[in-house]
Every structure is written in structure tokens, then in C-alpha cells.
Design an enzyme around this catalytic site. Structure first.
Site, mmCIF file in Angstrom:
data_model
loop_
_atom_site.group_PDB
_atom_site.id
_atom_site.type_symbol
_atom_site.label_atom_id
_atom_site.label_comp_id
_atom_site.label_asym_id
_atom_site.label_seq_id
_atom_site.Cartn_x
_atom_site.Cartn_y
_atom_site.Cartn_z
ATOM 1 N N THR A 187 -3.329 8.669 -0.510
ATOM 2 C CA THR A 187 -4.887 8.940 -0.840
ATOM 3 C C THR A 187 -5.548 8.933 0.291
ATOM 4 O OG1 THR A 187 -3.890 6.074 -0.047
ATOM 5 C CG2 THR A 187 -4.634 6.355 -2.157
ATOM 6 N N GLY A 203 3.264 4.731 -2.468
ATOM 7 C CA GLY A 203 4.304 4.139 -3.409
ATOM 8 C C GLY A 203 5.170 3.574 -2.905
ATOM 9 N N GLU A 205 5.123 0.298 -3.496
ATOM 10 C CA GLU A 205 5.593 -0.916 -4.130
ATOM 11 C C GLU A 205 6.322 -0.267 -5.290
ATOM 12 O OE1 GLU A 205 2.755 -1.314 -2.206
ATOM 13 O OE2 GLU A 205 3.711 -2.894 -1.273
ATOM 14 N N THR A 266 6.734 3.926 3.494
ATOM 15 C CA THR A 266 5.672 5.578 3.217
ATOM 16 C C THR A 266 4.352 5.509 4.719
ATOM 17 O OG1 THR A 266 4.234 3.607 1.610
ATOM 18 C CG2 THR A 266 5.546 5.791 0.415
ATOM 19 N N ASN A 286 5.728 -0.703 4.646
ATOM 20 C CA ASN A 286 6.459 -1.735 3.952
ATOM 21 C C ASN A 286 8.017 -1.305 3.299
ATOM 22 O OD1 ASN A 286 4.036 -1.981 1.956
ATOM 23 N ND2 ASN A 286 6.068 -2.423 0.856
ATOM 24 N N ASP A 331 5.474 -6.950 2.962
ATOM 25 C CA ASP A 331 4.803 -6.242 2.356
ATOM 26 C C ASP A 331 3.761 -5.711 4.086
ATOM 27 O OD1 ASP A 331 3.359 -3.850 1.904
ATOM 28 O OD2 ASP A 331 1.522 -5.634 0.611
ATOM 29 N N HIS A 642 -4.960 -5.873 -13.036
ATOM 30 C CA HIS A 642 -6.445 -6.392 -13.710
ATOM 31 C C HIS A 642 -7.363 -7.841 -13.650
ATOM 32 C CE1 HIS A 642 -6.049 -3.908 -17.182
ATOM 33 N NE2 HIS A 642 -5.112 -2.879 -17.033
ATOM 34 N N MET A 676 -3.704 3.535 -17.808
ATOM 35 C CA MET A 676 -3.394 2.247 -18.678
ATOM 36 C C MET A 676 -2.444 3.204 -19.776
ATOM 37 S SD MET A 676 -2.919 -0.562 -19.604
ATOM 38 C CE MET A 676 -1.715 -1.517 -20.800
HETATM 39 CA CA CA Z 1 2.109 -1.739 0.653
#
Ligand code: CA
Length: 705
Positions: A187, A203, A205, A266, A286, A331, A642, A676
Site C-alpha cells: 500500500t 501483511g 496482521e 513489515t 509491529n 500493534d 464490516h 469477500m
Molecule cells: Ca499493524
């Protein structure tokens, strides 16, 4: 011509005409995208251009232009708008070189525009598979391109780095920078230094191993790679620039079997080139998973998580590091923007790097060796008593590690400041920080099991627990948390380490800031307003409604003697996916670029007021055990994408009222092109149906409020 929205492709031949029409003959003579090492070194005295991510290599996001100033601001009007073909989050910093703007949008699409009129010169779509969106923790955003010697470089959400011809948009090369079988995304904006394109990835997470790479700008050939966390020692060295430092001391700071989840770290946003000391400063993210106990048996500093790394731009060799959060567990990251400047410290002018990272402390670091000069909290925090200036390490509040009991930590992983750019005005000496106050209750997930490819934190985020959060009922506790969740624009004095002025918001998200020579600070907000303040005292001077939540930072540039201010509007990012407010209860409209100038004659017709979709209603009755099971799975898998306006709110989704339709989406993946994907790898049919039960129950509760 020039003040209406332009849609559709325009022949590349338009470039020379457009450049000539706006009086920038220099551009067509030297060629489009003429950014060089020499020009970047003198970017300070070239205020018409915004040639790199932070404008200059010091990345202060200060435009010296002053035609638009505290006295003329009343004449600031819309020049033109450009509408995009996507309503996902817009986080890009436009790059402007000699009258041409290069901008990226959500889904990693790129276009060149006449910066004075908005006329589209070319458009490029890298054709990212929509299903890849499921790997993006925080929306399918793109923070911008880099321009260098006639080329435009950018990363894609599926992990590629692409080079285009700046004049035509023709693809020159396209390299895959990640293992695409793993949940990597890109990103961030690349930086180009000494003919090398530097790019990281995201990535952590989902469970990946972080690194930063350099590619030859001409050929796309990889020049070097530096891993930010060690791999499995059993696999031996990586053959990478990071091998030496891991062998020397960094691998020893890890324990357990960290490599199974990648370890994280990352490099998902901040990279800055220090031309004075010829070093690359890289912000590292993190851990993966977040929880230090789950990641590394609760042992060790876990280098280089949450660190600023200094690397040699030619080879990637390690110079020094400063770790903000040893044994990171919340995080917290050091990926936030870095600003380079010189500061007088005890009578000596010291080259420093300044950062306002997620953990809420403002750091001033000597960039010759990474030693800490000062660190004070710029936002509310309750994880550390202070940062020890002797050791450079935080003095933590022990309970904040939530090892034995849950802890209401501020800031949560959202951070006191995330990717929203800050700016530093050498005129006022202030740093303008889009700060946040996002508390969250963290519980140690002692039953943590890995969900490869989905969120892996090792942390449970329950409804606010009794005793930890004031309030007799879950609703009261939730309301309390909402009441203390805030945003703030902070004008920070980095020498005194204190706020000069600040403006509090009652919503937690924020847009980036731009400081200008006109003594102005520009900031967009999630409510869709784009604002100007007096940089000296925070007085609100000007506002424009864009109808779109703003999270990006603005830029300013000049064409033909006219100053422009440009902002990307389009709500998104992690908070756009995970939080809802009354004023944004509708699918966001397509993102838009808004560009302003004095006495502009552009037109924008505001959208009609939002009418939220109704909550899903049903006569079905579910037993409490099913609802509870569904809530657990919902919080683990659904809420992160969501619960905001960016993706459909499940409580308002018609799919919830049909067991068959629900199954087709959740288990069979019929909407995977939208991102999704099927959740069959992680949940079973019983859990899927239980989520539906929870969603309908919760929808009824909310509708009844
Ligand atoms: Ca993070």
C-alpha cells in the site's frame, strides 16, 4: 475547458499540448517526469514542484508557496475535480512535476493529469485480482507513486512493483516483490534514491515476514533486500543484506517458534532518504502476531520490530537502529512518517529525525547514530511512564502488557498516529500531527490458534469488560469508550516537546496535514470537510465540503504562476472498515481529487444528504448459545472489515435474512471478486450460521435503540 470533470482515457499525444497550454515548455523539452538526484537535492528551492512523497527528501510536507495565505484564503475556490472509478479509501499523495500530476487510487490504479486543469493524459490499471483485497488488513489503498527520470513507479495490492513511461503510461517493467502465496500486500509509496527504487510491503496482521527491497530503476532487477525479522534458523542465512546483523545479535532477541507466523515487522509506509548522511531510514512495523507471549514466548526485544533502521542505500547494509517498543505487543509501529531536520541541542546543531509513531510519544533522534535526544507524549497514552533518555528504552506500566489481566490500553493498535501524513513548518517551527485517542481493551488470548491468511493478533478484543471500563451495562461501557475516543490536530513544538495549540475532534480518525509558506495548515476530515487553519494559532479560516471522508494529506504546487492545493477525498483505511459514525451511514461515493486555487471557477454539486440503509429484520429466533458463538466468530473474522462504511455493514445487509444467500457468500465465496472470499478455510457451517444469528440479533438490538 479545464473546470469540468474528465472521465475516460485521453490519448498520450495530449501530453505535449497540455504542457504547452499551461506554459510549461520546460516539461516537454526535458521530457515528462524529469526528476533527478540533482533536482531532488535542490527541491527546497523549487516550490512549484512536489517531486517526491514528502515533497523534499526531508519529507516535511511543507510547501514554501505563499500565494494562498492567511490574507487571501477567503478567495480560495475549487479549480477542478477528477472522479475515480472506485469508492474504496484514497490515501495517495499526488506527485507533481513540471505541471503534470501523477496520482494513484485504491486498487493500485495510476493516472497522469494536467495539474492545472485535471485533464487526464493517461491511465493505467494493473488488473489486481479482487479476491486479493481480502489480504489487505486496512483497505485496498495506495499511498502514491514515485517519479524518476521519465518513469513512474508504484506498488500494487498484490505485491508487484511496476514501472511506467511517465509520458505515455506505457508499462516498462513489472516485477513480483513478494511470495504471492502468502498474505502480502503493498500500500506504500516507493521512494527512488540514487537510481534504486525502494519498496516495502504489508501483511503483519495476517502473518508474514517483513522486509524492504531495492530494485534498479532502469531494469527492475533486484539490487538488495533487508529482512526486518529473522527467519527460521534451521533454514540458514537468506543471502540478504540483513544476514550479518541477524548473525551478530538480532536473532538472539527472539524466542519460541516465531517464524511460523512470519514474525511481522513489515515496512508498510515510511522510508526516507537522508542525503546529508547518505543513509536510508526505514520504519518497521509491529509483530506477527501482536501478542509478545504468543509470538516469542514473551521473551526478548524482537529486533527489528517497531524500530527505525538506518541502511546503506547502495547495498542495504545495516548502519544503526533505534527500537521504540522492545518486545512489541500492542500493534505499535515505527512505520509512521519521519521528518529530517537540524535541531540545536546543547548549543550544537544536530541532524535529527522526528517521528510521531503509534505509541503516542514524539521522538527526536540523532540521525548520525540513532541515539535518543528526547521523547514526550503528544497524545493520551497509558502504556509507559516515560522514555528513559539514558537507555532509550521505555519505562513501561507493567499492567499494560495485559499478561495476567485485561487492560484498557490507549492508544490501541489504531495508534495515536498512523499513516496520515504530518507536516513540519520551518516558519513556525511546529509539527502538525493528525493525532488520535483510540482506547481498546486487550485480553491475552491464551487459546490463540493461528488462522493463516486471516487476522492473527493473539489478543481478544471483547465488548468492554465489566470492572475495566466504567458502566453497569455493556451499552453503557460501549458508550463510555466512544465518549473517550477522539481525534486531535496537534501543533507540536519539537524542541520544547510540548503542544503549542490543538483542536479536539469527537471522532477518532483524521486526515493528513500540509503546512505552507502562507502560514496555513490544511487538513481534511472524515466528515468530508477540507479545512485551512492559521498555522500559528490554529484559528479556523476556511472549509469546503467534499462529501467524502478524507484521510489523505494535501499537497501544494504551482503551474504558470498560480498556486494550487490538491487533496484526495475517499473514506477508507482501517478505521473506514471498522468504525461507523452517524454521518457516514451510506456506501461511500466514488473517490475524488479536489484541486483549489485563488478565484477558481470549478463547480461541484454537493450530494444529497445520506439516508442509511435500514437494519436487517427477521422473525427468526436464535438461542443465546448460538448468538454467543456467532459474536465470537464475528469479532474474530468480520468486524475488522464490516463495521464501517467502506464495506457493507452486515447488520444492514439483506444477505443476513436468507440462510442460503448467507452461505453462498460466506462459505462458497460468490462475492470473491469484490474481496469477500470464502471463509470456509477458517470457519465451519455452524459458525457461519451462528454469525448470521448474531448479526440479526445485533441488528434488532441496534434498531431498537
Ligand atoms: Ca499493524
Amino acid at each position: 475547458m479545464g473546470f469540468t470533470r474528465i472521465i475516460g482515457a485521453v490519448a498520450a499525444a495530449g501530453l505535449a499540448l497540455a504542457a504547452a497550454a499551461c506554459g510549461e515548455l520546460q516539461a516537454s523539452e526535458a521530457g515528462a517526469g524529469n526528476v533527478t538526484q540533482e533536482r531532488m537535492l535542490h527541491a527546497d528551492s523549487d516550490p512549484d514542484n512536489w517531486m517526491a512523497h514528502g515533497r523534499t527528501w526531508s519529507e516535511d510536507r511543507f510547501s514554501p508557496l505563499a500565494q494562498i495565505n492567511v490574507d487571501t484564503i477567503d478567495r480560495l475556490r475549487l479549480a477542478y475535480t477528477v472522479e475515480f472509478d472506485t469508492n474504496r479509501g484514497q490515501e495517495a499523495t499526488p506527485i507533481v512535476v513540471d505541471g503534470i500530476m501523477y496520482v494513484s487510487t485504491a486498487w493500485s490504479k495510476v493516472m497522469a493529469l494536467d495539474a492545472a486543469t485535471g485533464e487526464q493524459l493517461w491511465f493505467y490499471d494493473p488488473q489486481v485480482d479482487g479476491a486479493k483485497g481480502a489480504h489487505a488488513c486496512c483497505d485496498v489503498v495506495n499511498r502514491g507513486v514515485a517519479v524518476w527520470k521519465g518513469r513512474v513507479f508504484f506498488g500494487t495490492i498484490d505485491g508487484r512493483l511496476i514501472a511506467l513511461d511517465a509520458a505515455t503510461g506505457r508499462e516498462l517493467w513489472d516485477v513480483v516483490t513478494v511470495d504471492q502465496s502468502k498474505p502480502y500486500t503493498i500500500t506504500s509509496a516507493p521512494r527512488v534514491v540514487k537510481g534504486k527504487v525502494i519498496i516495502g510491503n504489508s501483511g503483519a496482521e495476517m502473518g508474514v515476514r517483513g522486509y524492504v527491497s531495492a530494485y534498479d530503476a532502469e531494469t527492475g532487477e533486484q539490487a538488495w533486500r533487508f529482512y526486518t525479522v529473522p527467519g527460521n534458523p534451521a533454514d540458514g542465512p537468506d543471502g540478504a543484506a540483513s544476514d550479518a546483523v541477524f548473525a551478530q545479535f538480532a536473532t538472539d532477541t527472539w524466542a519460541g517458534e516465531w517464524w511460523e507466523m512470519g514474525g511481522g515487522g513489515t515496512v508498510w509506509d515510511s522510508i526516507v532518504y537522508d542525503a546529508e548522511l547518505d543513509q536510508l531510514l526505514v520504519g518497521v512495523g509491529n509483530g506477527s502476531p501482536w501478542n509478545h507471549r504468543a509470538r516469542s514466548d514473551g521473551e526478548g526485544d524482537n529486533l527489528f520490530l517497531a524500530s527505525i533502521l538506518s541502511l546503506d542505500p547502495e547495498t542495504g547494509a545495516y548502519n544503526w537502529h533505534y527500537q521504540l517498543n522492545p518486545g512489541e505487543t500492542w500493534d505499535y509501529t515505527a512505520t509512521q512518517q519521519m521528518v529530517l531536520t537540524d535541531m540545536e541541542v546543547e548549543g550544537e546543531s544536530v541532524p535529527v529525525v522526528m517521528q510521531a509513531p503509534k505509541n503516542a510519544f514524539f521522538y527526536v533522534i540523532d540521525r548520525r547514530d540513532g541515539s535518543l535526544i528526547s521523547a514526550e507524549p503528544y497524545a493520551m497514552q497509558n502504556w509507559a511512564e516515560r522514555i528513559d533518555l539514558e537507555t532509550g528504552r521505555p519505562v513501561e506500566i507493567a499492567e499494560a502488557r495485559f499478561a495476567d489481566a485485561p487492560y484498557l490500553v490507549t492508544p490501541s493498535g489504531i495508534g495515536a498516529h498512523a499513516y496520515h501524513p504530518m507536516s513540519y513548518s520551518p516558519q513556525t517551527g511546529l509539527v502538525y500531527i493528525p493525532a488520535m485517542q483510540p482506547p481498546s481493551a486487550y485480553l491475552d488470548d491464551t487459546d490463540y490458534t493461528r488462522n493463516i491468511g486471516r487476522w492473527n493478533t493473539g489478543v481478544i478484543f471483547l465488548a468492554p469488560p465489566e470492572g475495566l471500563v466504567p458502566g453497569d451495562t455493556p451499552e453503557a461501557r460501549r458508550a463510555y469508550l466512544t465518549s473517550i475516543t477522539k481525534g486531535e490536530l496537534v501543533a507540536w513544538d519539537p524542541v520544547k516537546q510540548e503542544a503549542r495549540w490543538s483542536i479536539e475532534r469527537d471522532f477518532p480518525w483524521n486526515g493528513g496535514t500540509l503546512a505552507t509558506g502562507g502560514n496555513l495548515v490544511f487538513q481534511g476530515l472524515p466528515d468530508g470537510s477540507f479545512n485551512a487553519y492559521d498555522a500559528r494559532d490554529g484559528e479556523h479560516l476556511w472549509s469546503f465540503n467534499t462529501d467524502r471522508g478524507i484521510v489523505a494529506g494535501a499537497v501544494s504546487y504551482g503551474v504558470g504562476g498560480v498556486q494550487y492545493v490538491a487533496i484526495m477525498a475517499g473514506y477508507g483505511g482501517s478505521m473506514g472498515m471498522a468504525t461507523e459514525a452517524d454521518w457516514m451511514r451510506r456506501p461511500p461515493p466514488n473517490g475524488m481529487l479536489f484541486v483549489f486555487r485563488l478565484d477558481g471557477e470549478g463547480r461541484y454539486d454537493p450530494l444529497p444528504p445520506a439516508t442509511p440503509a435500514p437494519y436487517a429484520t427477521s422473525d427468526e429466533v436464535f438461542d443465546p448459545a448460538t448468538v454467543a458463538l456467532g459474536q465470537q466468530a464475528y469479532l474474530g473474522f468480520c468486524t475488522i472489515c464490516h463495521n464501517g462504511p467502506v464495506n457493507p455493514n452486515l447488520m444492514r445487509s439483506a444477505y443476513a435474512t436468507s440462510p442460503d444467500a448467507w452461505k453462498a457468500v460466506v462459505m462458497d465465496g460468490v462475492l470473491s471478486d469484490n474481496g469477500m472470499i470464502s471463509f470456509a478455510p477458517w470457519i465451519d457451517a455452524e459458525q457461519s450460521e451462528a454469525i448470521r444469528a448474531y448479526v440479526l440479533t445485533e441488528a434488532a438490538r441496534r434498531a431498537g435503540q
